[in-house]
Design a protein around this motif. Sequence first.
Motif, PDB file in Angstrom:
ATOM      1  N   THR A 206      10.770   5.641 -12.138  1.00  0.00           N
ATOM      2  CA  THR A 206      10.852   5.303 -10.710  1.00  0.00           C
ATOM      3  C   THR A 206       9.650   5.873  -9.963  1.00  0.00           C
ATOM      4  OG1 THR A 206      13.264   5.257 -10.810  1.00  0.00           O
ATOM      5  CG2 THR A 206      12.266   5.499  -8.630  1.00  0.00           C
ATOM      6  N   ALA A 207       9.317   7.125 -10.218  1.00  0.00           N
ATOM      7  CA  ALA A 207       8.164   7.756  -9.568  1.00  0.00           C
ATOM      8  C   ALA A 207       6.885   7.000  -9.904  1.00  0.00           C
ATOM      9  CB  ALA A 207       8.047   9.219  -9.989  1.00  0.00           C
ATOM     10  N   THR A 208       6.725   6.632 -11.160  1.00  0.00           N
ATOM     11  CA  THR A 208       5.528   5.898 -11.588  1.00  0.00           C
ATOM     12  C   THR A 208       5.440   4.553 -10.890  1.00  0.00           C
ATOM     13  OG1 THR A 208       5.530   7.029 -13.715  1.00  0.00           O
ATOM     14  CG2 THR A 208       4.316   4.959 -13.604  1.00  0.00           C
ATOM     15  N   ALA A 209       6.552   3.867 -10.752  1.00  0.00           N
ATOM     16  CA  ALA A 209       6.553   2.565 -10.057  1.00  0.00           C
ATOM     17  C   ALA A 209       6.130   2.733  -8.600  1.00  0.00           C
ATOM     18  CB  ALA A 209       7.934   1.921 -10.145  1.00  0.00           C
ATOM     19  N   HIS A 210       6.630   3.762  -7.931  1.00  0.00           N
ATOM     20  CA  HIS A 210       6.234   4.013  -6.536  1.00  0.00           C
ATOM     21  C   HIS A 210       4.744   4.339  -6.445  1.00  0.00           C
ATOM     22  CE1 HIS A 210      10.198   3.666  -4.879  1.00  0.00           C
ATOM     23  NE2 HIS A 210      10.679   4.705  -5.548  1.00  0.00           N
ATOM     24  N   LEU A 211       4.248   5.128  -7.379  1.00  0.00           N
ATOM     25  CA  LEU A 211       2.827   5.497  -7.369  1.00  0.00           C
ATOM     26  C   LEU A 211       1.939   4.290  -7.644  1.00  0.00           C
ATOM     27  CD1 LEU A 211       3.099   8.923  -9.211  1.00  0.00           C
ATOM     28  CD2 LEU A 211       2.653   8.552  -6.771  1.00  0.00           C
ATOM     29  N   HIS A 212       2.366   3.403  -8.528  1.00  0.00           N
ATOM     30  CA  HIS A 212       1.596   2.174  -8.777  1.00  0.00           C
ATOM     31  C   HIS A 212       1.534   1.307  -7.511  1.00  0.00           C
ATOM     32  CE1 HIS A 212       0.315   2.092 -12.949  1.00  0.00           C
ATOM     33  NE2 HIS A 212       1.478   2.587 -13.311  1.00  0.00           N
ATOM     34  N   ALA A 213       2.648   1.186  -6.810  1.00  0.00           N
ATOM     35  CA  ALA A 213       2.678   0.382  -5.576  1.00  0.00           C
ATOM     36  C   ALA A 213       1.718   0.970  -4.541  1.00  0.00           C
ATOM     37  CB  ALA A 213       4.102   0.324  -5.014  1.00  0.00           C
ATOM     38  N   LEU A 214       1.749   2.282  -4.373  1.00  0.00           N
ATOM     39  CA  LEU A 214       0.821   2.932  -3.442  1.00  0.00           C
ATOM     40  C   LEU A 214      -0.614   2.764  -3.919  1.00  0.00           C
ATOM     41  CD1 LEU A 214       0.170   4.691  -1.000  1.00  0.00           C
ATOM     42  CD2 LEU A 214       0.666   6.695  -2.439  1.00  0.00           C
ATOM     43  N   GLY A 215      -0.837   2.916  -5.201  1.00  0.00           N
ATOM     44  CA  GLY A 215      -2.177   2.766  -5.751  1.00  0.00           C
ATOM     45  C   GLY A 215      -2.777   1.403  -5.468  1.00  0.00           C
ATOM     46  N   GLU A 216      -1.964   0.357  -5.548  1.00  0.00           N
ATOM     47  CA  GLU A 216      -2.453  -0.992  -5.239  1.00  0.00           C
ATOM     48  C   GLU A 216      -2.909  -1.097  -3.794  1.00  0.00           C
ATOM     49  OE1 GLU A 216       0.555  -3.828  -6.332  1.00  0.00           O
ATOM     50  OE2 GLU A 216       0.483  -3.241  -8.448  1.00  0.00           O
ATOM     51  N   VAL A 217      -2.143  -0.502  -2.880  1.00  0.00           N
ATOM     52  CA  VAL A 217      -2.512  -0.519  -1.462  1.00  0.00           C
ATOM     53  C   VAL A 217      -3.810   0.253  -1.242  1.00  0.00           C
ATOM     54  CG1 VAL A 217      -1.824   0.296   0.839  1.00  0.00           C
ATOM     55  CG2 VAL A 217      -0.141  -0.820  -0.644  1.00  0.00           C
ATOM     56  N   LEU A 218      -3.914   1.425  -1.832  1.00  0.00           N
ATOM     57  CA  LEU A 218      -5.114   2.248  -1.652  1.00  0.00           C
ATOM     58  C   LEU A 218      -6.343   1.606  -2.285  1.00  0.00           C
ATOM     59  CD1 LEU A 218      -3.507   5.728  -2.338  1.00  0.00           C
ATOM     60  CD2 LEU A 218      -4.254   4.835  -0.117  1.00  0.00           C
ATOM     61  N   GLN A 219      -6.161   0.996  -3.440  1.00  0.00           N
ATOM     62  CA  GLN A 219      -7.286   0.328  -4.097  1.00  0.00           C
ATOM     63  C   GLN A 219      -7.774  -0.847  -3.254  1.00  0.00           C
ATOM     64  OE1 GLN A 219      -6.468  -0.997  -8.095  1.00  0.00           O
ATOM     65  NE2 GLN A 219      -8.598  -0.689  -8.662  1.00  0.00           N
ATOM     66  N   ALA A 220      -6.858  -1.573  -2.639  1.00  0.00           N
ATOM     67  CA  ALA A 220      -7.237  -2.684  -1.767  1.00  0.00           C
ATOM     68  C   ALA A 220      -8.021  -2.197  -0.548  1.00  0.00           C
ATOM     69  CB  ALA A 220      -5.994  -3.452  -1.319  1.00  0.00           C
ATOM     70  N   ARG A 221      -7.840  -0.917  -0.190  1.00  0.00           N
ATOM     71  CA  ARG A 221      -8.568  -0.311   0.934  1.00  0.00           C
ATOM     72  C   ARG A 221      -9.859   0.356   0.489  1.00  0.00           C
ATOM     73  NH1 ARG A 221      -7.747  -1.085   6.146  1.00  0.00           N
ATOM     74  NH2 ARG A 221      -5.616  -0.745   6.798  1.00  0.00           N
TER      75      ARG A 221
ATOM     76  N   VAL B 265       8.632   6.591   0.555  1.00  0.00           N
ATOM     77  CA  VAL B 265       7.940   5.613  -0.286  1.00  0.00           C
ATOM     78  C   VAL B 265       8.004   4.198   0.286  1.00  0.00           C
ATOM     79  CG1 VAL B 265       8.184   6.951  -2.403  1.00  0.00           C
ATOM     80  CG2 VAL B 265       9.926   5.246  -1.809  1.00  0.00           C
ATOM     81  N   ASP B 266       8.950   3.922   1.160  1.00  0.00           N
ATOM     82  CA  ASP B 266       9.016   2.578   1.744  1.00  0.00           C
ATOM     83  C   ASP B 266       8.112   2.435   2.966  1.00  0.00           C
ATOM     84  OD1 ASP B 266      10.532   4.122   3.455  1.00  0.00           O
ATOM     85  OD2 ASP B 266      12.287   2.812   3.440  1.00  0.00           O
ATOM     86  N   ASP B 267       7.370   3.483   3.301  1.00  0.00           N
ATOM     87  CA  ASP B 267       6.414   3.432   4.415  1.00  0.00           C
ATOM     88  C   ASP B 267       4.990   3.566   3.854  1.00  0.00           C
ATOM     89  OD1 ASP B 267       5.040   3.523   6.786  1.00  0.00           O
ATOM     90  OD2 ASP B 267       6.188   5.207   7.631  1.00  0.00           O
ATOM     91  N   LEU B 268       4.572   2.521   3.155  1.00  0.00           N
ATOM     92  CA  LEU B 268       3.249   2.541   2.524  1.00  0.00           C
ATOM     93  C   LEU B 268       2.123   2.598   3.547  1.00  0.00           C
ATOM     94  CD1 LEU B 268       3.798   0.010  -0.403  1.00  0.00           C
ATOM     95  CD2 LEU B 268       3.543   2.489  -0.554  1.00  0.00           C
ATOM     96  N   ALA B 269       2.313   1.975   4.712  1.00  0.00           N
ATOM     97  CA  ALA B 269       1.251   1.959   5.729  1.00  0.00           C
ATOM     98  C   ALA B 269       0.945   3.380   6.221  1.00  0.00           C
ATOM     99  CB  ALA B 269       1.645   1.053   6.891  1.00  0.00           C
ATOM    100  N   THR B 270       1.974   4.146   6.533  1.00  0.00           N
ATOM    101  CA  THR B 270       1.766   5.523   6.997  1.00  0.00           C
ATOM    102  C   THR B 270       1.157   6.377   5.886  1.00  0.00           C
ATOM    103  OG1 THR B 270       3.572   5.384   8.587  1.00  0.00           O
ATOM    104  CG2 THR B 270       2.915   7.599   7.885  1.00  0.00           C
TER     105      THR B 270
END
Length: 107
Positions: free
Chosen positions: A18-33, A85-90
């Motif tokens: 679960t932690a890894t899945a959340h980190l991957h989701a955040l990583g995608e957002v950060l990489q796009a930035r 984890v559900d507040d990726l923007a912040t």
Amino acid sequence: MTTTDKVASATTASTHRTATAHLHALGEVLQARGLYVRVGATAGGLPQLIVISTVVPTLSEVIFAAQRQGTWWFWWSWAERIAPVDDLATTEARIRQALTPSDRQDR
């Protein structure tokens, strides 16, 4: 291995997934930035997200995802919560701010 050990091991594995899945989701957002990201694990096996500034590569952060009182949070390496984890923007904004040199913050 006892039944208790097996249950604890399965719970740990599920928590790490679960932690890894959340980190991957955040990583995608950060990489796009425009940040460099890598999901991996600490020497102790805890999932972590390493984030490196592409503007100033000496600036980096290590991010974790873990539950506290039933809610999943992103955490700084010094055990301070960033955001749920559900507040990726912040979360993304706070990490980018931490990886932006002070002389570039106003730009």
